[in-house]
Each structure stands twice: as structure tokens, then as C-alpha cells.
Design a protein around this motif. Structure first.
Motif, PDB file in Angstrom:
ATOM      1  N   VAL A 299      -5.895   5.041 -43.985  1.00 22.51           N
ATOM      2  CA  VAL A 299      -7.141   4.911 -44.533  1.00 22.51           C
ATOM      3  C   VAL A 299      -6.961   5.143 -46.199  1.00 22.51           C
ATOM      4  CG1 VAL A 299      -9.367   6.275 -44.968  1.00 22.51           C
ATOM      5  CG2 VAL A 299      -8.460   6.041 -42.633  1.00 22.51           C
ATOM      6  N   LYS A 300      -6.129   5.942 -46.603  1.00 18.77           N
ATOM      7  CA  LYS A 300      -5.741   5.662 -48.033  1.00 18.77           C
ATOM      8  C   LYS A 300      -5.560   4.529 -48.560  1.00 18.77           C
ATOM      9  CE  LYS A 300      -4.674  10.554 -48.805  1.00 18.77           C
ATOM     10  NZ  LYS A 300      -3.527  11.439 -49.072  1.00 18.77           N
ATOM     11  N   ASN A 301      -4.533   3.821 -47.711  1.00 20.80           N
ATOM     12  CA  ASN A 301      -4.059   2.348 -48.188  1.00 20.80           C
ATOM     13  C   ASN A 301      -5.258   1.353 -48.255  1.00 20.80           C
ATOM     14  OD1 ASN A 301      -1.481   3.287 -48.666  1.00 20.80           O
ATOM     15  ND2 ASN A 301      -0.774   2.767 -46.534  1.00 20.80           N
TER      16      ASN A 301
ATOM     17  N   ARG B 160      -6.967  -0.909 -51.393  1.00 21.78           N
ATOM     18  CA  ARG B 160      -7.068  -2.104 -51.392  1.00 21.78           C
ATOM     19  C   ARG B 160      -8.704  -2.300 -51.574  1.00 21.78           C
ATOM     20  NH1 ARG B 160      -5.464  -4.411 -45.745  1.00 21.78           N
ATOM     21  NH2 ARG B 160      -6.729  -6.260 -46.567  1.00 21.78           N
ATOM     22  N   LYS B 161      -9.302  -1.754 -51.105  1.00 20.01           N
ATOM     23  CA  LYS B 161     -10.741  -1.997 -51.229  1.00 20.01           C
ATOM     24  C   LYS B 161     -11.255  -1.713 -52.765  1.00 20.01           C
ATOM     25  CE  LYS B 161     -15.360   0.082 -50.526  1.00 20.01           C
ATOM     26  NZ  LYS B 161     -16.060   1.281 -49.757  1.00 20.01           N
ATOM     27  N   ARG B 162     -10.600  -0.709 -53.680  1.00 19.34           N
ATOM     28  CA  ARG B 162     -10.783  -0.659 -55.081  1.00 19.34           C
ATOM     29  C   ARG B 162     -10.343  -1.649 -55.627  1.00 19.34           C
ATOM     30  NH1 ARG B 162      -9.340   4.740 -53.715  1.00 19.34           N
ATOM     31  NH2 ARG B 162      -7.164   4.301 -54.451  1.00 19.34           N
ATOM     32  N   ARG B 163      -9.244  -2.128 -55.381  1.00 19.65           N
ATOM     33  CA  ARG B 163      -8.432  -3.246 -56.124  1.00 19.65           C
ATOM     34  C   ARG B 163      -9.408  -4.541 -55.970  1.00 19.65           C
ATOM     35  NH1 ARG B 163      -1.980  -2.647 -55.040  1.00 19.65           N
ATOM     36  NH2 ARG B 163      -1.597  -1.310 -56.693  1.00 19.65           N
ATOM     37  N   LEU B 164      -9.814  -4.821 -54.717  1.00 15.43           N
ATOM     38  CA  LEU B 164     -10.825  -6.048 -54.365  1.00 15.43           C
ATOM     39  C   LEU B 164     -11.889  -5.991 -55.147  1.00 15.43           C
ATOM     40  CD1 LEU B 164     -10.462  -8.756 -52.696  1.00 15.43           C
ATOM     41  CD2 LEU B 164     -11.340  -7.462 -50.908  1.00 15.43           C
TER      42      LEU B 164
ATOM     43  N   SER C 172     -13.688 -13.584 -51.681  1.00 10.45           N
ATOM     44  CA  SER C 172     -13.349 -12.294 -51.731  1.00 10.45           C
ATOM     45  C   SER C 172     -14.393 -11.289 -51.273  1.00 10.45           C
ATOM     46  CB  SER C 172     -13.101 -12.262 -53.334  1.00 10.45           C
ATOM     47  OG  SER C 172     -12.121 -13.022 -53.862  1.00 10.45           O
ATOM     48  N   GLU C 173     -15.569 -11.728 -51.393  1.00  6.29           N
ATOM     49  CA  GLU C 173     -16.742 -10.892 -51.004  1.00  6.29           C
ATOM     50  C   GLU C 173     -16.713 -10.925 -49.313  1.00  6.29           C
ATOM     51  OE1 GLU C 173     -20.445 -12.462 -52.498  1.00  6.29           O
ATOM     52  OE2 GLU C 173     -20.226 -11.210 -54.237  1.00  6.29           O
ATOM     53  N   LYS C 174     -16.291 -11.857 -48.503  1.00 11.17           N
ATOM     54  CA  LYS C 174     -16.084 -11.796 -47.319  1.00 11.17           C
ATOM     55  C   LYS C 174     -15.102 -11.230 -46.901  1.00 11.17           C
ATOM     56  CE  LYS C 174     -16.664 -14.696 -43.273  1.00 11.17           C
ATOM     57  NZ  LYS C 174     -16.792 -16.299 -42.846  1.00 11.17           N
ATOM     58  N   GLU C 175     -13.906 -10.974 -47.697  1.00 12.86           N
ATOM     59  CA  GLU C 175     -12.789 -10.149 -47.281  1.00 12.86           C
ATOM     60  C   GLU C 175     -13.125  -8.827 -47.582  1.00 12.86           C
ATOM     61  OE1 GLU C 175      -8.153  -9.822 -49.108  1.00 12.86           O
ATOM     62  OE2 GLU C 175      -9.419 -11.452 -49.693  1.00 12.86           O
ATOM     63  N   LEU C 176     -13.824  -8.495 -48.535  1.00  7.26           N
ATOM     64  CA  LEU C 176     -14.091  -6.871 -48.930  1.00  7.26           C
ATOM     65  C   LEU C 176     -15.266  -6.598 -47.805  1.00  7.26           C
ATOM     66  CD1 LEU C 176     -14.514  -4.718 -50.812  1.00  7.26           C
ATOM     67  CD2 LEU C 176     -16.461  -5.953 -52.079  1.00  7.26           C
TER      68      LEU C 176
ATOM     69  N   LEU D 252     -13.093  -5.651 -44.880  1.00  5.51           N
ATOM     70  CA  LEU D 252     -12.309  -4.473 -45.176  1.00  5.51           C
ATOM     71  C   LEU D 252     -13.348  -3.165 -44.999  1.00  5.51           C
ATOM     72  CD1 LEU D 252      -9.552  -3.679 -46.091  1.00  5.51           C
ATOM     73  CD2 LEU D 252     -10.518  -3.720 -48.390  1.00  5.51           C
ATOM     74  N   ASN D 253     -14.629  -3.366 -45.311  1.00  6.88           N
ATOM     75  CA  ASN D 253     -15.707  -2.328 -45.527  1.00  6.88           C
ATOM     76  C   ASN D 253     -15.911  -1.946 -43.642  1.00  6.88           C
ATOM     77  OD1 ASN D 253     -16.237  -1.311 -47.919  1.00  6.88           O
ATOM     78  ND2 ASN D 253     -17.459  -3.053 -48.354  1.00  6.88           N
ATOM     79  N   HIS D 254     -15.876  -3.196 -42.981  1.00  4.73           N
ATOM     80  CA  HIS D 254     -16.067  -2.908 -41.720  1.00  4.73           C
ATOM     81  C   HIS D 254     -15.014  -2.085 -41.130  1.00  4.73           C
ATOM     82  CE1 HIS D 254     -19.937  -5.272 -40.469  1.00  4.73           C
ATOM     83  NE2 HIS D 254     -19.773  -5.713 -41.529  1.00  4.73           N
ATOM     84  N   ARG D 255     -13.644  -2.506 -41.571  1.00  3.92           N
ATOM     85  CA  ARG D 255     -12.522  -2.006 -40.484  1.00  3.92           C
ATOM     86  C   ARG D 255     -12.634  -0.386 -41.192  1.00  3.92           C
ATOM     87  NH1 ARG D 255      -6.178  -3.387 -41.752  1.00  3.92           N
ATOM     88  NH2 ARG D 255      -5.447  -1.983 -40.096  1.00  3.92           N
ATOM     89  N   LEU D 256     -12.960  -0.009 -42.181  1.00  2.00           N
ATOM     90  CA  LEU D 256     -12.783   1.584 -42.605  1.00  2.00           C
ATOM     91  C   LEU D 256     -14.021   2.012 -41.802  1.00  2.00           C
ATOM     92  CD1 LEU D 256     -12.299   1.121 -46.468  1.00  2.00           C
ATOM     93  CD2 LEU D 256     -11.035   2.494 -44.752  1.00  2.00           C
TER      94      LEU D 256
END
Length: 391
Positions: free
Chosen positions: A217-219, A223-227, A253-257, A260-264
């Protein structure tokens, strides 16, 4: 009892187009109903029933301007009108806020399916009205593949089927009625103390770690912060005057973000379900939890993010409905009950206990972890509450 099952859909491109068409039509019918109700109210009229509005909507579909509404199943618009009427009525009863019009850009695309006409196979679900033709090759369009095989039973009565888009995938949610459990658990009761260091500490010495402290989760958070920073820089770079120009790279990039939010979110939700199911499977005679003032806790700017990620409200909700399925009473201690400050041996209350004091030391010689002691005190509170209810 009614259990809700949620399964992801795997539609092809033609089916995706149809799903969005159905969702947009449901949104149009909902907004049209709210507009009619508001217009009628301003003119001094009384509440229009959903039956009358459905008749009016049927006449609307006969006009040339709204002939496109005939391409969508009638049950989709009927239920959307009924939903809008219920929301409007609930506002005047004082149950909810005033219903808002659904935005094409911001609202969640979703629609209803008729519970009688919907059909399930082990691997597919049949959606009504995608293909009107009776030819076999055309009828295949009606059957959407399910991501999980055999998850939904095929020989039962279905309740309130809904199809929803979460920004990445389409999902179907359906209620199924099961027989009530007759088993009455007789094992020792459990007190549960929720915290930030660990998610849950139980009085039977079971401890559940904070998933947000795991390396995985930390990783993902890194990634989320960098994106997020990358997207922000791109917006500033493409700024034109007072407005921002959204390029294709920004959209990607917004779709990738979003993914990532969904995965978390899925990782946290899965861990909560796993934890609550393990507690329920131990079949305690009761479960006692504390009524936490989460709103007040969130005011602490140093801990607000950690508290939000723990999802205390969702944990309690899952415990309550899973316990109800298994005939386990859930006792909620008052939020002013001194679960951490109360000594489990002598009953003395240590009023000067700080949040940084992780080990509780009492004058009677009791030295114990404060969270485990809170769980023991909650268990005792639950036992006393049950004795009073029986008496």
C-alpha cells in the motif's frame, strides 16, 4: 434474509455502447421527472404520482423529437421515474435532502433491469432489449459475460437488479433471498477496540494489523502522489489564460490515476471483509464495539488521513450486517465509556492517560497494552449489557 451480490461485467464494444445508452436514458427520465414535479409545485399543484408521470412519458415517446427513447427497454425509464418520485417524496417527509438533477459529466451512469426478465447463466447475464431481432447471432448481444463464474445462482428469484459504471468497469448488483440462519452461537463473547496503530484488537488476543502500513500500500500511495504531481504540472504547462487545456496525455494520466485509486480502495475493502469475516466465523455469543466520534477525531490534522484510511464506519457496518446474518448480537458501548482509561483489574480510571501512552500502568501493579485492555473492558461491558437485557 436478503443478500446482495456484486459481480463485474466484461462487455464487448457494442455492449458498452448499449450500456451507456441505457444509463443516459435513465438519467434523462430521472431529470425529466424532477423537472415536471418542480414545475407542478411552482404552479400550485400537488404531488404527481409516478403512475401518472409514466403515462405522460409514454405519450412523450410517441413524438418525433423523443423517438430515440423507444430504442431502450421500457423498464429502464419506468424505474428511473419511480426513483425520482420516491426521492422527491422523501424530501417533503424530511428523510433526505432535496434531490438534485443528474449531471452528464459528474453523475454515476447506472440503470435498473426488470427482475423478472433478467436471466443468469454460470458465465453470462442476459440484459433485456439490447437486440430486438430473434436471430441467434443477434441475440448474442443480449448476453454479457460475467467476470466470475457461478457466483450468482441461476434458479432463484432476483431482487432489484442494478447495473452501474464506476469509471473503469461495469458492475451488476442483485439481491437474492436466503433462508434465515437458525444457529445460535454459544462461544465466548468478543470485545473489539479499533485503532490507528492496528486496525482491530480483540479480547480473545487476536490482532489485525493496519493494512495501510504494509509495503504494498505504501508503494501504491507513493505512485499516486507522483502521478498527482505530474498531472498538476501538465495542467499548469497547458494553461491558456484563465482556463486549462486538457490534452490527451492528461486524459491518459487521469485514467491511470483513477485505476490506482480503485486499486487502493479495493485492497482496503478486501482487507476489511477478510477481517470481519474471520471475526464472525469464530461464532462469538456477542460482539461489543465502541461508538467512536469519527467526525471529532478527523479534526486532528495530524491523524485525519490515517483515520480516514482505516474506514471505521465501514468496519462497523460490515460487522453489524454479518452478525445479523449469524444471529450474533452487536452491543455498541457509549462513546464516553472509558475503555482505555479503565483498569481491567481494579476498576480505577486513569484520567491523565495520554494518546502517546501505549502501555497502561496502574497503581495496583497492572501493566498491559492499552488497546488490549480496551478490548477486555468492552467485552465486560457487553456481558453486563446482556445480563441487564435478560433481567
Amino acid at each position: 434474509m436478503i443478500k446482495t451480490i456484486r459481480v463485474m461485467l466484461v462487455p464487448n464494444n457494442k455492449q458498452k455502447t448499449k450500456l451507456f445508452q441505457y444509463a443516459n436514458t435513465a438519467r434523462f427520465a430521472y431529470n425529466w421527472t424532477l423537472g415536471r414535479e418542480q414545475e407542478n409545485y411552482k404552479n400550485g399543484g400537488k404531488f404527481i404520482s409516478d403512475g401518472d408521470l409514466r403515462k405522460e412519458f409514454t405519450q412523450l415517446k410517441k413524438t418525433k423529437e423523443y423517438a430515440w427513447l423507444n430504442n431502450v427497454s421500457n423498464n429502464v425509464t419506468k424505474q428511473a421515474i419511480k426513483d425520482a418520485c420516491e426521492a422527491y417524496r422523501d424530501f417533503f417527509k424530511g428523510y433526505t435532502k432535496f434531490p438534485r438533477f443528474k449531471s452528464k459529466k459528474h453523475s454515476v451512469p447506472k440503470f435498473y433491469q426488470d427482475n423478472v426478465k433478467i436471466q443468469f447463466a454460470d458465465t453470462h447475464v442476459k440484459v433485456e432489449g439490447f437486440a430486438i431481432s430473434k436471430k441467434k447471432n443477434k441475440q448474442k448481444l443480449n448476453w454479457i459475460r460475467l467476470a466470475e463464474k457461478g457466483r450468482i445462482p441461476t434458479d432463484c428469484k432476483y431482487i432489484n437488479p442494478r447495473i452501474k459504471y464506476d469509471g473503469i468497469n461495469w458492475w451488476i448488483t442483485i439481491g437474492i433471498e436466503y433462508e434465515d440462519s437458525t444457529n445460535i452461537p454459544s462461544n465466548e463473547g468478543i470485545g473489539i477496540d479499533l485503532g490507528i496503530k492496528d486496525l482491530a484488537i480483540c479480547s480473545d488476543e487476536h490482532k489485525y494489523q493496519n493494512i495501510n502500513k504494509s509495503q504494498k500500500v505504501k508503494n501504491l500511495e507513493k505512485r499516486k502522489r507522483r502521478l498527482q504531481r505530474s498531472i498538476s504540472r501538465r495542467y499548469e504547462k497547458n494553461k491558456k489564460g484563465g482556463s486549462y487545456c486538457k490534452t490527451r496525455n492528461i486524459v491518459k494520466s487521469e485514467k491511470e490515476l483513477l485505476k490506482l485509486n480503485h486499486r487502493l480502495t479495493n485492497i482496503r475493502q478486501n482487507y476489511l471483509h477478510d477481517t470481519t469475516s474471520k471475526i464472525i466465523k469464530r461464532e462469538p455469543s456477542f460482539i461489543c464495539m465502541e461508538d467512536l466520534n469519527v467526525k471529532g477525531m478527523m479534526k486532528n490534522k495530524h491523524l485525519s488521513k490515517a483515520i480516514q484510511q482505516q474506514c471505521f464506519g465501514e468496519f462497523r457496518r460490515q460487522i453489524e450486517y454479518k452478525a445479523q446474518w449469524n444471529n450474533i448480537p452487536v452491543i455498541v458501548a457509549d462513546r464516553f465509556f472509558p475503555s482505555s482509561k479503565l483498569c481491567s483489574c481494579c476498576g480505577n480510571i486513569k484520567k491523565d492517560l495520554k494518546l502517546s501512552d501505549r502501555i497502561y500502568k496502574c497503581e495496583c501493579g497492572n501493566v498491559i497494552d492499552r488497546d488490549y485492555q480496551a478490548a477486555l473492558n468492552l467485552k465486560r461491558f457487553g456481558e453486563l449489557a446482556l445480563e441487564k437485557s435478560v433481567a
